[in-house]
Scaffold this motif. Structure first.
Motif, PDB file in Angstrom:
ATOM      1  N   TYR A   1      -6.176   4.087 -24.685  1.00  0.00           N
ATOM      2  CA  TYR A   1      -4.850   3.509 -24.417  1.00  0.00           C
ATOM      3  C   TYR A   1      -3.810   4.583 -24.673  1.00  0.00           C
ATOM      4  CZ  TYR A   1      -6.551  -1.359 -24.429  1.00  0.00           C
ATOM      5  OH  TYR A   1      -7.177  -2.547 -24.138  1.00  0.00           O
ATOM      6  N   LYS A   2      -2.800   4.654 -23.801  1.00  0.00           N
ATOM      7  CA  LYS A   2      -1.722   5.616 -24.011  1.00  0.00           C
ATOM      8  C   LYS A   2      -0.446   5.100 -23.366  1.00  0.00           C
ATOM      9  CE  LYS A   2      -3.644   8.472 -20.275  1.00  0.00           C
ATOM     10  NZ  LYS A   2      -4.926   7.902 -20.033  1.00  0.00           N
ATOM     11  N   GLY A   3       0.645   5.745 -23.670  1.00  0.00           N
ATOM     12  CA  GLY A   3       1.922   5.417 -23.045  1.00  0.00           C
ATOM     13  C   GLY A   3       2.338   3.982 -23.250  1.00  0.00           C
ATOM     14  N   LYS A   4       2.831   3.378 -22.171  1.00  0.00           N
ATOM     15  CA  LYS A   4       3.368   2.015 -22.216  1.00  0.00           C
ATOM     16  C   LYS A   4       2.304   1.004 -22.649  1.00  0.00           C
ATOM     17  CE  LYS A   4       5.951  -1.329 -19.424  1.00  0.00           C
ATOM     18  NZ  LYS A   4       6.699  -1.830 -20.573  1.00  0.00           N
ATOM     19  N   LYS A   5       1.077   1.160 -22.183  1.00  0.00           N
ATOM     20  CA  LYS A   5       0.011   0.222 -22.535  1.00  0.00           C
ATOM     21  C   LYS A   5      -0.230   0.226 -24.046  1.00  0.00           C
ATOM     22  CE  LYS A   5      -4.672  -1.074 -21.118  1.00  0.00           C
ATOM     23  NZ  LYS A   5      -5.772  -0.769 -20.193  1.00  0.00           N
ATOM     24  N   LEU A   6      -0.264   1.400 -24.652  1.00  0.00           N
ATOM     25  CA  LEU A   6      -0.457   1.522 -26.101  1.00  0.00           C
ATOM     26  C   LEU A   6       0.739   0.918 -26.841  1.00  0.00           C
ATOM     27  CD1 LEU A   6      -1.984   2.626 -28.578  1.00  0.00           C
ATOM     28  CD2 LEU A   6      -0.861   4.810 -28.186  1.00  0.00           C
ATOM     29  N   GLN A   7       1.940   1.311 -26.455  1.00  0.00           N
ATOM     30  CA  GLN A   7       3.151   0.836 -27.138  1.00  0.00           C
ATOM     31  C   GLN A   7       3.318  -0.681 -27.013  1.00  0.00           C
ATOM     32  OE1 GLN A   7       4.885   2.593 -29.277  1.00  0.00           O
ATOM     33  NE2 GLN A   7       3.438   4.218 -28.785  1.00  0.00           N
ATOM     34  N   ASP A   8       3.073  -1.229 -25.829  1.00  0.00           N
ATOM     35  CA  ASP A   8       3.241  -2.669 -25.640  1.00  0.00           C
ATOM     36  C   ASP A   8       2.243  -3.473 -26.466  1.00  0.00           C
ATOM     37  OD1 ASP A   8       5.338  -2.143 -23.971  1.00  0.00           O
ATOM     38  OD2 ASP A   8       4.372  -2.879 -22.147  1.00  0.00           O
ATOM     39  N   ASN A   9       1.006  -2.980 -26.587  1.00  0.00           N
ATOM     40  CA  ASN A   9       0.020  -3.685 -27.407  1.00  0.00           C
ATOM     41  C   ASN A   9       0.380  -3.619 -28.888  1.00  0.00           C
ATOM     42  OD1 ASN A   9      -2.310  -4.964 -25.910  1.00  0.00           O
ATOM     43  ND2 ASN A   9      -2.150  -3.008 -24.858  1.00  0.00           N
ATOM     44  N   ILE A  10       0.887  -2.490 -29.334  1.00  0.00           N
ATOM     45  CA  ILE A  10       1.335  -2.365 -30.730  1.00  0.00           C
ATOM     46  C   ILE A  10       2.517  -3.318 -30.976  1.00  0.00           C
ATOM     47  CG2 ILE A  10       2.428  -0.818 -32.415  1.00  0.00           C
ATOM     48  CD1 ILE A  10      -0.559  -0.234 -32.053  1.00  0.00           C
ATOM     49  N   GLN A  11       3.466  -3.351 -30.051  1.00  0.00           N
ATOM     50  CA  GLN A  11       4.612  -4.259 -30.193  1.00  0.00           C
ATOM     51  C   GLN A  11       4.171  -5.720 -30.176  1.00  0.00           C
ATOM     52  OE1 GLN A  11       7.562  -3.218 -27.268  1.00  0.00           O
ATOM     53  NE2 GLN A  11       8.383  -1.577 -28.545  1.00  0.00           N
ATOM     54  N   CYS A  12       3.202  -6.025 -29.352  1.00  0.00           N
ATOM     55  CA  CYS A  12       2.661  -7.384 -29.282  1.00  0.00           C
ATOM     56  C   CYS A  12       2.157  -7.813 -30.668  1.00  0.00           C
ATOM     57  CB  CYS A  12       1.522  -7.411 -28.259  1.00  0.00           C
ATOM     58  SG  CYS A  12       0.805  -9.018 -27.970  1.00  0.00           S
ATOM     59  N   GLU A  13       1.509  -6.898 -31.363  1.00  0.00           N
ATOM     60  CA  GLU A  13       1.000  -7.189 -32.704  1.00  0.00           C
ATOM     61  C   GLU A  13       2.149  -7.283 -33.713  1.00  0.00           C
ATOM     62  OE1 GLU A  13      -2.145  -8.046 -35.378  1.00  0.00           O
ATOM     63  OE2 GLU A  13      -1.932  -8.168 -33.216  1.00  0.00           O
ATOM     64  N   ILE A  14       3.092  -6.357 -33.645  1.00  0.00           N
ATOM     65  CA  ILE A  14       4.236  -6.369 -34.566  1.00  0.00           C
ATOM     66  C   ILE A  14       4.990  -7.696 -34.476  1.00  0.00           C
ATOM     67  CG2 ILE A  14       6.532  -5.382 -35.013  1.00  0.00           C
ATOM     68  CD1 ILE A  14       5.357  -2.650 -34.169  1.00  0.00           C
ATOM     69  N   PHE A  15       5.239  -8.148 -33.260  1.00  0.00           N
ATOM     70  CA  PHE A  15       6.054  -9.349 -33.061  1.00  0.00           C
ATOM     71  C   PHE A  15       5.245 -10.646 -33.052  1.00  0.00           C
ATOM     72  CE2 PHE A  15       8.790  -6.020 -31.062  1.00  0.00           C
ATOM     73  CZ  PHE A  15       9.803  -6.080 -32.008  1.00  0.00           C
ATOM     74  N   GLN A  16       3.954 -10.563 -33.407  1.00  0.00           N
ATOM     75  CA  GLN A  16       3.091 -11.747 -33.499  1.00  0.00           C
ATOM     76  C   GLN A  16       3.079 -12.548 -32.195  1.00  0.00           C
ATOM     77  OE1 GLN A  16       3.371 -14.152 -37.075  1.00  0.00           O
ATOM     78  NE2 GLN A  16       4.686 -12.632 -38.027  1.00  0.00           N
ATOM     79  N   THR A  17       3.166 -11.858 -31.086  1.00  0.00           N
ATOM     80  CA  THR A  17       3.276 -12.516 -29.785  1.00  0.00           C
ATOM     81  C   THR A  17       2.120 -13.486 -29.531  1.00  0.00           C
ATOM     82  OG1 THR A  17       4.404 -10.552 -28.956  1.00  0.00           O
ATOM     83  CG2 THR A  17       3.532 -12.080 -27.308  1.00  0.00           C
ATOM     84  N   LEU A  18       0.894 -13.057 -29.810  1.00  0.00           N
ATOM     85  CA  LEU A  18      -0.254 -13.911 -29.497  1.00  0.00           C
ATOM     86  C   LEU A  18      -0.382 -15.079 -30.476  1.00  0.00           C
ATOM     87  CD1 LEU A  18      -2.725 -11.188 -28.296  1.00  0.00           C
ATOM     88  CD2 LEU A  18      -1.386 -12.780 -26.934  1.00  0.00           C
ATOM     89  N   TYR A  19       0.020 -14.864 -31.726  1.00  0.00           N
ATOM     90  CA  TYR A  19       0.034 -15.970 -32.688  1.00  0.00           C
ATOM     91  C   TYR A  19       1.030 -17.032 -32.234  1.00  0.00           C
ATOM     92  CZ  TYR A  19       0.778 -18.615 -36.961  1.00  0.00           C
ATOM     93  OH  TYR A  19       0.909 -19.625 -37.887  1.00  0.00           O
ATOM     94  N   GLU A  20       2.210 -16.592 -31.832  1.00  0.00           N
ATOM     95  CA  GLU A  20       3.224 -17.544 -31.359  1.00  0.00           C
ATOM     96  C   GLU A  20       2.760 -18.263 -30.100  1.00  0.00           C
ATOM     97  OE1 GLU A  20       7.054 -15.629 -31.131  1.00  0.00           O
ATOM     98  OE2 GLU A  20       6.997 -15.119 -33.264  1.00  0.00           O
ATOM     99  N   GLU A  21       2.086 -17.528 -29.198  1.00  0.00           N
ATOM    100  CA  GLU A  21       1.546 -18.146 -27.985  1.00  0.00           C
ATOM    101  C   GLU A  21       0.530 -19.231 -28.353  1.00  0.00           C
ATOM    102  OE1 GLU A  21      -1.498 -16.523 -24.730  1.00  0.00           O
ATOM    103  OE2 GLU A  21       0.416 -15.465 -24.639  1.00  0.00           O
ATOM    104  N   ALA A  22      -0.318 -18.931 -29.325  1.00  0.00           N
ATOM    105  CA  ALA A  22      -1.321 -19.906 -29.768  1.00  0.00           C
ATOM    106  C   ALA A  22      -0.647 -21.134 -30.395  1.00  0.00           C
ATOM    107  CB  ALA A  22      -2.286 -19.265 -30.763  1.00  0.00           C
ATOM    108  N   MET A  23       0.403 -20.916 -31.173  1.00  0.00           N
ATOM    109  CA  MET A  23       1.107 -22.031 -31.815  1.00  0.00           C
ATOM    110  C   MET A  23       1.781 -22.929 -30.775  1.00  0.00           C
ATOM    111  SD  MET A  23       0.542 -21.957 -35.041  1.00  0.00           S
ATOM    112  CE  MET A  23       1.852 -22.813 -35.900  1.00  0.00           C
TER     113      MET A  23
END
Length: 166
Positions: free
Chosen positions: A106-128
């Motif tokens: 993973y590099k560039g935007k794909k790497l950064q977006d996945n890291i941000q997804c984790e920082i902002f708990q995006t998938l946890y919020e989606e699950a909730m």
């Protein structure tokens, strides 16, 4: 049940190990999509195929009706709520996650977006938002010790569920 989280958090490792300990069926949705070519295009920016969610649901429907399935995927908002008795969202500290994703290429935007997804708990919020709050649980997934603790905790949950539902 459903194991979800950002790519690199350990969903596949957890799911495969649980399947071997329990005899449940493990389904990695990414692998299922690849085998059945369940795509509706290609995302040039992220350099990956675009999942055809309707075809994935059609493909999984019979297996899910039978029960005893561990589903592994990074998104959850398109799966029917009634499919899951429990949802585990794996969470990984970014220092670990960055190295894991970088080692996968993973590099560039794909790497950064996945890291941000984790920082902002995006998938946890989606699950909730997608499932009843009481069935959604976060599990830390940084170290081999976390993996063992998670496996033990899930095994206890499965045993209790079996007692309560049989």
């Amino acid at each position: 049940f459903f194991a979800l989280g950002t790519p690199g958090v350990g969903k596949s490792t957890l799911g495969k190990e649980l399947a071997s300990r329990t005899g449940l069926t493990y389904i990695n949705v990414g692998d299922l999509a690849k085998e059945g070519e369940l795509y509706e295009g290609f995302d040039e920016e992220y350099e990956c195929p675009i999942l055809d969610e309707d075809r994935v649901i059609d493909e999984l429907e019979d297996k899910m009706r039978e029960g005893g399935v561990i589903v592994d995927y990074h998104g959850c908002d398109f799966f029917p709520e009634q499919w899951f008795h429990i949802v585990f969202v794996l969470r990984t500290d970014n220092s670990y996650l960055y190295d894991r994703l970088e080692s996968r290429g993973y590099k560039g935007k794909k790497l950064q977006d996945n890291i941000q997804c984790e920082i902002f708990q995006t998938l946890y919020e989606e699950a909730m938002l997608s499932y009843r709050e009481e069935i959604v649980h976060q599990l830390p997934s940084n170290t081999p010790e976390d993996l063992e603790r998670n496996l033990d905790q899930i095994m206890q949950w499965i045993e209790q569920w079996m007692k309560d539902n049989n």
